[in-house]
Design a protein around this motif. Structure first.
Motif, PDB file in Angstrom:
ATOM      1  N   ARG A 217     -37.759  40.268 -15.888  1.00 57.13           N
ATOM      2  CA  ARG A 217     -37.098  40.334 -17.094  1.00 57.13           C
ATOM      3  C   ARG A 217     -36.356  41.431 -17.426  1.00 57.13           C
ATOM      4  O   ARG A 217     -35.236  41.517 -17.908  1.00 57.13           O
ATOM      5  CB  ARG A 217     -38.411  40.345 -18.319  1.00 57.13           C
ATOM      6  N   THR A 218     -36.946  42.743 -17.131  1.00 55.63           N
ATOM      7  CA  THR A 218     -36.177  43.893 -17.141  1.00 55.63           C
ATOM      8  C   THR A 218     -34.770  43.871 -16.123  1.00 55.63           C
ATOM      9  O   THR A 218     -33.726  44.366 -16.499  1.00 55.63           O
ATOM     10  CB  THR A 218     -37.241  44.964 -16.609  1.00 55.63           C
ATOM     11  N   THR A 219     -35.058  43.420 -14.953  1.00 54.05           N
ATOM     12  CA  THR A 219     -33.717  43.369 -14.084  1.00 54.05           C
ATOM     13  C   THR A 219     -32.511  42.465 -14.668  1.00 54.05           C
ATOM     14  O   THR A 219     -31.622  42.942 -14.618  1.00 54.05           O
ATOM     15  CB  THR A 219     -34.216  42.941 -12.796  1.00 54.05           C
ATOM     16  N   SER A 220     -33.100  41.289 -15.366  1.00 57.78           N
ATOM     17  CA  SER A 220     -32.072  40.326 -15.973  1.00 57.78           C
ATOM     18  C   SER A 220     -31.351  41.447 -16.999  1.00 57.78           C
ATOM     19  O   SER A 220     -29.993  41.367 -17.150  1.00 57.78           O
ATOM     20  CB  SER A 220     -32.906  39.234 -16.631  1.00 57.78           C
ATOM     21  N   ARG A 221     -32.029  42.095 -17.677  1.00 57.55           N
ATOM     22  CA  ARG A 221     -31.481  42.959 -18.893  1.00 57.55           C
ATOM     23  C   ARG A 221     -30.864  43.769 -18.333  1.00 57.55           C
ATOM     24  O   ARG A 221     -29.467  44.237 -18.844  1.00 57.55           O
ATOM     25  CB  ARG A 221     -32.397  43.370 -19.898  1.00 57.55           C
ATOM     26  N   LEU A 222     -30.902  44.646 -17.489  1.00 56.02           N
ATOM     27  CA  LEU A 222     -30.326  45.797 -16.838  1.00 56.02           C
ATOM     28  C   LEU A 222     -28.875  45.343 -16.151  1.00 56.02           C
ATOM     29  O   LEU A 222     -27.700  45.743 -16.497  1.00 56.02           O
ATOM     30  CB  LEU A 222     -31.292  46.598 -15.841  1.00 56.02           C
ATOM     31  N   VAL A 223     -28.755  44.218 -15.509  1.00 53.77           N
ATOM     32  CA  VAL A 223     -27.697  43.734 -14.580  1.00 53.77           C
ATOM     33  C   VAL A 223     -26.796  43.126 -16.024  1.00 53.77           C
ATOM     34  O   VAL A 223     -25.567  43.486 -15.829  1.00 53.77           O
ATOM     35  CB  VAL A 223     -28.330  42.533 -13.678  1.00 53.77           C
ATOM     36  N   THR A 224     -27.483  42.335 -16.753  1.00 53.18           N
ATOM     37  CA  THR A 224     -26.719  41.861 -17.943  1.00 53.18           C
ATOM     38  C   THR A 224     -25.705  42.745 -18.717  1.00 53.18           C
ATOM     39  O   THR A 224     -24.529  43.040 -18.859  1.00 53.18           O
ATOM     40  CB  THR A 224     -27.298  41.141 -18.876  1.00 53.18           C
ATOM     41  N   ASP A 225     -26.545  43.991 -19.079  1.00 52.32           N
ATOM     42  CA  ASP A 225     -25.820  45.302 -19.811  1.00 52.32           C
ATOM     43  C   ASP A 225     -25.038  45.870 -18.782  1.00 52.32           C
ATOM     44  O   ASP A 225     -24.055  46.488 -19.196  1.00 52.32           O
ATOM     45  CB  ASP A 225     -26.926  46.166 -20.479  1.00 52.32           C
ATOM     46  N   ALA A 226     -25.476  45.893 -17.538  1.00 51.70           N
ATOM     47  CA  ALA A 226     -24.307  46.899 -16.594  1.00 51.70           C
ATOM     48  C   ALA A 226     -23.212  45.956 -16.543  1.00 51.70           C
ATOM     49  O   ALA A 226     -22.023  46.631 -16.286  1.00 51.70           O
ATOM     50  CB  ALA A 226     -25.081  47.109 -15.383  1.00 51.70           C
ATOM     51  N   TYR A 227     -23.245  44.898 -16.309  1.00 52.51           N
ATOM     52  CA  TYR A 227     -22.005  43.874 -16.091  1.00 52.51           C
ATOM     53  C   TYR A 227     -21.058  44.102 -17.446  1.00 52.51           C
ATOM     54  O   TYR A 227     -19.853  44.476 -17.085  1.00 52.51           O
ATOM     55  CB  TYR A 227     -22.280  42.348 -16.357  1.00 52.51           C
ATOM     56  N   TYR A 228     -21.721  44.486 -18.566  1.00 55.77           N
ATOM     57  CA  TYR A 228     -20.833  44.665 -19.740  1.00 55.77           C
ATOM     58  C   TYR A 228     -20.276  45.905 -19.677  1.00 55.77           C
ATOM     59  O   TYR A 228     -18.970  46.200 -20.092  1.00 55.77           O
ATOM     60  CB  TYR A 228     -21.505  44.568 -21.069  1.00 55.77           C
ATOM     61  N   MET A 229     -20.898  47.058 -18.991  1.00 56.15           N
ATOM     62  CA  MET A 229     -20.336  48.317 -19.240  1.00 56.15           C
ATOM     63  C   MET A 229     -19.616  48.577 -17.945  1.00 56.15           C
ATOM     64  O   MET A 229     -18.691  49.659 -17.998  1.00 56.15           O
ATOM     65  CB  MET A 229     -21.492  49.474 -19.182  1.00 56.15           C
ATOM     66  N   CYS A 230     -19.896  48.048 -16.818  1.00 54.82           N
ATOM     67  CA  CYS A 230     -19.109  48.659 -15.418  1.00 54.82           C
ATOM     68  C   CYS A 230     -17.495  48.607 -15.509  1.00 54.82           C
ATOM     69  O   CYS A 230     -16.997  49.239 -14.479  1.00 54.82           O
ATOM     70  CB  CYS A 230     -19.474  47.719 -14.480  1.00 54.82           C
ATOM     71  N   SER A 231     -16.955  47.852 -16.246  1.00 48.62           N
ATOM     72  CA  SER A 231     -15.363  47.864 -16.442  1.00 48.62           C
ATOM     73  C   SER A 231     -14.776  48.844 -17.603  1.00 48.62           C
ATOM     74  O   SER A 231     -13.625  48.965 -17.563  1.00 48.62           O
ATOM     75  CB  SER A 231     -15.032  46.314 -16.919  1.00 48.62           C
TER      76      SER A 231
ATOM     77  N   ALA B 181     -17.928  55.856  -8.853  1.00 46.64           N
ATOM     78  CA  ALA B 181     -16.994  54.569  -8.321  1.00 46.64           C
ATOM     79  C   ALA B 181     -16.186  54.301  -9.619  1.00 46.64           C
ATOM     80  O   ALA B 181     -16.272  54.466 -10.849  1.00 46.64           O
ATOM     81  CB  ALA B 181     -18.130  53.383  -8.039  1.00 46.64           C
ATOM     82  N   GLU B 182     -15.159  53.602  -9.174  1.00 45.48           N
ATOM     83  CA  GLU B 182     -14.212  53.065 -10.133  1.00 45.48           C
ATOM     84  C   GLU B 182     -14.476  51.930 -11.065  1.00 45.48           C
ATOM     85  O   GLU B 182     -15.301  51.230 -10.244  1.00 45.48           O
ATOM     86  CB  GLU B 182     -12.709  52.840  -9.264  1.00 45.48           C
ATOM     87  N   PRO B 183     -14.231  51.837 -12.318  1.00 44.82           N
ATOM     88  CA  PRO B 183     -14.529  50.574 -13.040  1.00 44.82           C
ATOM     89  C   PRO B 183     -14.170  49.199 -12.495  1.00 44.82           C
ATOM     90  O   PRO B 183     -13.152  49.172 -11.382  1.00 44.82           O
ATOM     91  CB  PRO B 183     -13.776  50.663 -14.189  1.00 44.82           C
ATOM     92  N   TRP B 184     -14.994  48.309 -12.704  1.00 49.58           N
ATOM     93  CA  TRP B 184     -14.885  47.289 -12.116  1.00 49.58           C
ATOM     94  C   TRP B 184     -15.495  45.852 -12.686  1.00 49.58           C
ATOM     95  O   TRP B 184     -16.498  46.173 -13.479  1.00 49.58           O
ATOM     96  CB  TRP B 184     -15.651  47.023 -10.589  1.00 49.58           C
ATOM     97  N   GLU B 185     -14.827  44.707 -13.070  1.00 50.74           N
ATOM     98  CA  GLU B 185     -15.047  43.786 -13.783  1.00 50.74           C
ATOM     99  C   GLU B 185     -15.518  42.607 -12.925  1.00 50.74           C
ATOM    100  O   GLU B 185     -14.549  41.750 -12.845  1.00 50.74           O
ATOM    101  CB  GLU B 185     -14.170  43.421 -14.872  1.00 50.74           C
ATOM    102  N   PRO B 186     -16.825  42.021 -12.622  1.00 54.45           N
ATOM    103  CA  PRO B 186     -17.186  40.655 -12.086  1.00 54.45           C
ATOM    104  C   PRO B 186     -16.661  39.536 -12.957  1.00 54.45           C
ATOM    105  O   PRO B 186     -16.510  39.731 -14.212  1.00 54.45           O
ATOM    106  CB  PRO B 186     -18.738  40.794 -12.201  1.00 54.45           C
ATOM    107  N   GLN B 187     -16.405  38.657 -12.367  1.00 57.58           N
ATOM    108  CA  GLN B 187     -15.790  37.392 -13.206  1.00 57.58           C
ATOM    109  C   GLN B 187     -16.996  36.978 -13.995  1.00 57.58           C
ATOM    110  O   GLN B 187     -16.804  36.135 -15.067  1.00 57.58           O
ATOM    111  CB  GLN B 187     -15.282  36.510 -12.169  1.00 57.58           C
ATOM    112  N   ASN B 188     -18.230  36.851 -13.398  1.00 59.10           N
ATOM    113  CA  ASN B 188     -19.427  36.160 -14.054  1.00 59.10           C
ATOM    114  C   ASN B 188     -20.735  36.480 -13.620  1.00 59.10           C
ATOM    115  O   ASN B 188     -20.803  37.010 -12.576  1.00 59.10           O
ATOM    116  CB  ASN B 188     -19.219  34.576 -14.281  1.00 59.10           C
ATOM    117  N   VAL B 189     -21.829  36.518 -14.327  1.00 63.84           N
ATOM    118  CA  VAL B 189     -23.282  36.402 -13.930  1.00 63.84           C
ATOM    119  C   VAL B 189     -23.830  35.031 -14.092  1.00 63.84           C
ATOM    120  O   VAL B 189     -23.584  34.312 -15.252  1.00 63.84           O
ATOM    121  CB  VAL B 189     -23.902  37.450 -14.896  1.00 63.84           C
TER     122      VAL B 189
END
Length: 232
Positions: free
Chosen positions: A115-129, A137-145
């Motif tokens: 559960r915690t990994t899911s939340r961390l990854v989801t929020d990191a996805y929003y923030m990493c760009s 490391a430079e900003p990056w935006e994955p296409q999808n989770v």
């Protein structure tokens, strides 16, 4: 294409999405598995350090079987917590790896690390760009989770991947986790569902495959709806 799976424990990638990872690797995509922990609580009469060392070796062998690279983030098994510091660790990881697609756990799961990994990854996805969020490391935006999970009342796959040609590879990768297969099959209690691990996973893949007219499939819930070319 670069596909990254972020999982809580060394066997999670193989069990939940091993066929999809092998399929992407086979077509020439870059595939990386990020292990949050070394699964040091998943052992019998030995120390956490000894279990961790064994499970790391097994995870590296399993990743090689799937055609994936592997890396560890050094979180503690059973003690993955949600914090800004840990979220930023995942931001840095995604920026370093620069995946097009990220796979991780579904939020509704009995295991707290999942559960915690899911939340961390989801929020990191929003923030990493975010350009003003500075990391090495430079900003990056994955296409999808895409989220994987156990069959539960709330986890209902929307994206199905035909893994018929790669299910034997998935099974080989799971069996590389020799110590964990033994643990899951003998632990009992909350892990009783894993009695006959390979047979159970094979049966679940058949059920998912039947919904799409193939022999074996893996199911995912995408964060954003998009056209599918495997998980692109």
């Amino acid at each position: 294409m670069h596909l990254t799976a972020v999982v809580a424990h060394p066997d999670d990638a193989d069990i939940f999405c091993g066929g999809t990872l092998a399929k992407h690797a086979d077509r020439g995509d870059d595939v990386t598995i990020v292990y949050m922990t070394r699964g040091e609580y998943g052992g019998f009469d030995t120390t956490e350090a000894e279990v961790a060392a064994t499970r790391e070796d097994e995870a590296m062998a399993a990743a090689e079987t799937l055609g994936a690279e592997a890396t560890f983030l050094d979180f503690q098994d059973g003690r993955v917590t949600y914090s800004l510091e840990n979220r930023l660790t995942l931001v840095e990881t995604l920026r370093e790896l620069r995946p097009d697609v990220v796979l991780t756990h579904y939020s509704d799961d009995m295991h707290p690390d999942h559960r915690t990994t899911s939340r961390l990854v989801t929020d990191a996805y929003y923030m990493c760009s975010l350009p003003l969020l500075e990391t090495d490391a430079e900003p990056w935006e994955p296409q999808n989770v895409y989220y994987f999970g156990k069959p539960t009342s709330s986890f209902e796959p929307e994206t199905y991947i035909d893994v018929t040609e790669f299910h034997s590879t998935k099974e080989e990768a799971i069996l590389e986790h020799e110590s964990q297969v033994e643990w899951l099959e003998e632990h009992g209690g909350i892990d009783a569902e894993f009695d006959g691990l390979i047979e159970g996973i094979r049966a679940e893949s058949r059920v998912l495959g039947r919904t799409r007219g193939v022999e074996y499939a893996e199911g995912f819930v995408p964060l954003h709806q998009s056209a599918d070319d495997y998980l692109a």
